[in-house]
Write a protein that holds these residues in place. Sequence first.
Motif, PDB file in Angstrom:
ATOM      1  N   GLU A   1      -6.528  -6.512   2.832  1.00 61.20           N
ATOM      2  CA  GLU A   1      -5.076  -6.655   2.357  1.00 61.20           C
ATOM      3  C   GLU A   1      -4.708  -5.870   1.403  1.00 61.20           C
TER       4      GLU A   1
ATOM      5  N   SER B   1      -4.115  -2.466   3.442  1.00 58.40           N
ATOM      6  CA  SER B   1      -2.645  -2.373   4.010  1.00 58.40           C
ATOM      7  C   SER B   1      -1.555  -2.556   3.143  1.00 58.40           C
ATOM      8  N   GLN B   2      -1.738  -2.855   1.919  1.00 58.12           N
ATOM      9  CA  GLN B   2      -0.741  -2.858   0.862  1.00 58.12           C
ATOM     10  C   GLN B   2      -0.573  -1.321   0.245  1.00 58.12           C
TER      11      GLN B   2
ATOM     12  N   LEU C   1      -1.314   1.050   2.147  1.00 58.79           N
ATOM     13  CA  LEU C   1      -0.654   2.067   3.150  1.00 58.79           C
ATOM     14  C   LEU C   1       0.657   1.804   3.041  1.00 58.79           C
ATOM     15  N   GLU C   2       1.414   0.481   2.889  1.00 58.08           N
ATOM     16  CA  GLU C   2       2.786   0.221   2.664  1.00 58.08           C
ATOM     17  C   GLU C   2       3.397   1.032   1.642  1.00 58.08           C
TER      18      GLU C   2
END
Length: 435
Positions: free
Chosen positions: A425, A428-429, A431-432
């Motif tokens: 998580e 991916s955060q 990356l966002e």
Amino acid sequence: MSEEDLKSHVDDIINALSEKSEKEVTREELEKELSKFIEYGVPIDQAKQTLINKFGGIAVLTSTGSSSERTLISDLQPNERSVNLLCHIITVNPKEITVKGDNRKIFYGILGDESGTIPFTAWNSDLDVEKGDVVEISNAYTRDWQGTVQLNLGDQMNIKKTDKDKLPESAFEAKEFKVKDLRSGLGSVDVTARILEINEREVNVSGETKKVFSGTIADETGKAQFTSWHDFKLKDGDVVRITGGYVKSWKGIPQLTFDERATVKKLDKSKIPKGDLKLTKMPIHMLIEKRGALDVEVEGTVIEIRPGSGVIMRCAECNRALQNGECSIHGKINGKPDLRLKLVVDDGTGSISSVLNKELTEKLLGKTLEECKKMNEDDLINEINKTLFARKISLRGNALGDEFGTSMIVKDTKLVDVDVKEEAERLSQELEELL
Ligand SMILES: [Zn+2]
């Protein structure tokens, strides 16, 4: 520049010259010299100052940042030249060094003013100042040394003693520090801490036997070593406020040092309860900036398993690791096997190298030395990589800072379980945020 302006600048120069030198240089000469500087694009203030210096001036003229202006210690940056300070000597010690085979005497210590303190090295052997002197220093320079600014007093430097009252009272006052913030080069510190351990020993100082007290202190932020050159009747468990100590590096670890000129006041023990003294966990960059620390914990990722890890042979005489079956002191000798790990660990703020002994290596690998000895070398290194590379690890021990960087002698270690879901998580955060 108009004729008139030039004349007024020359007037300024003449006014700044001493009576004697005024007679030795003519107005025409000064005009000619000044015009030449202006032609070359030298700023007018600098040109005037140069001529005043050249012809024996007595005053400083410039209105803008002249080179003789004083710098506050807290404003010093690495690689500054022509540094002028008004400060007091907090500590000064001689040191013998060898330069190209010649023995040389240099001095090192700590200087302070109302803004802060700075470590210094003086490269001339006849420095004639003592602790407590207030001095004016001109033409010193600064360098970066392991992430901190250091003052150098070289051949071009001038130092002269001056009146104590030139420095404001606050320059002599100790400043409050938490234990975790103690780093070598600090002077006049004020620390409140609990004594965890104290030992007494005798040392020989210039032919005289002296009692020295050393041990460990701690507050709620961390632990540090201390040395007292005076008997303050301190005992294990005392909570004390030490005012007027300084910090120097001892075997790579910052150490609070104080003597009879410090004030040591015993406080109520409840001021720092024993239960508040937890192990200090700190980011690696902080350890590097502090240049070492006593009993700390770091957490990071293993980014390198260095050569010299695995089964090694040690000299039976002196315990040094053998290179190609030879000890650097005892030559060809029978070795005894040992197991160790040399890891580089990075936490995103910095990296440190670490050495783990046999017990800790066995614990991390889940294998004994005997089992490792039976494996061939490549298989063992592969196994170490598989178990540790890119894994998150916690290290606890003493961090040592020296000219090669910061390293840790590890006393305890464990792999840190990363919550896989949480980590995914987080990634991916991240990356966002990048997209
Ligand atoms: Zn040996």
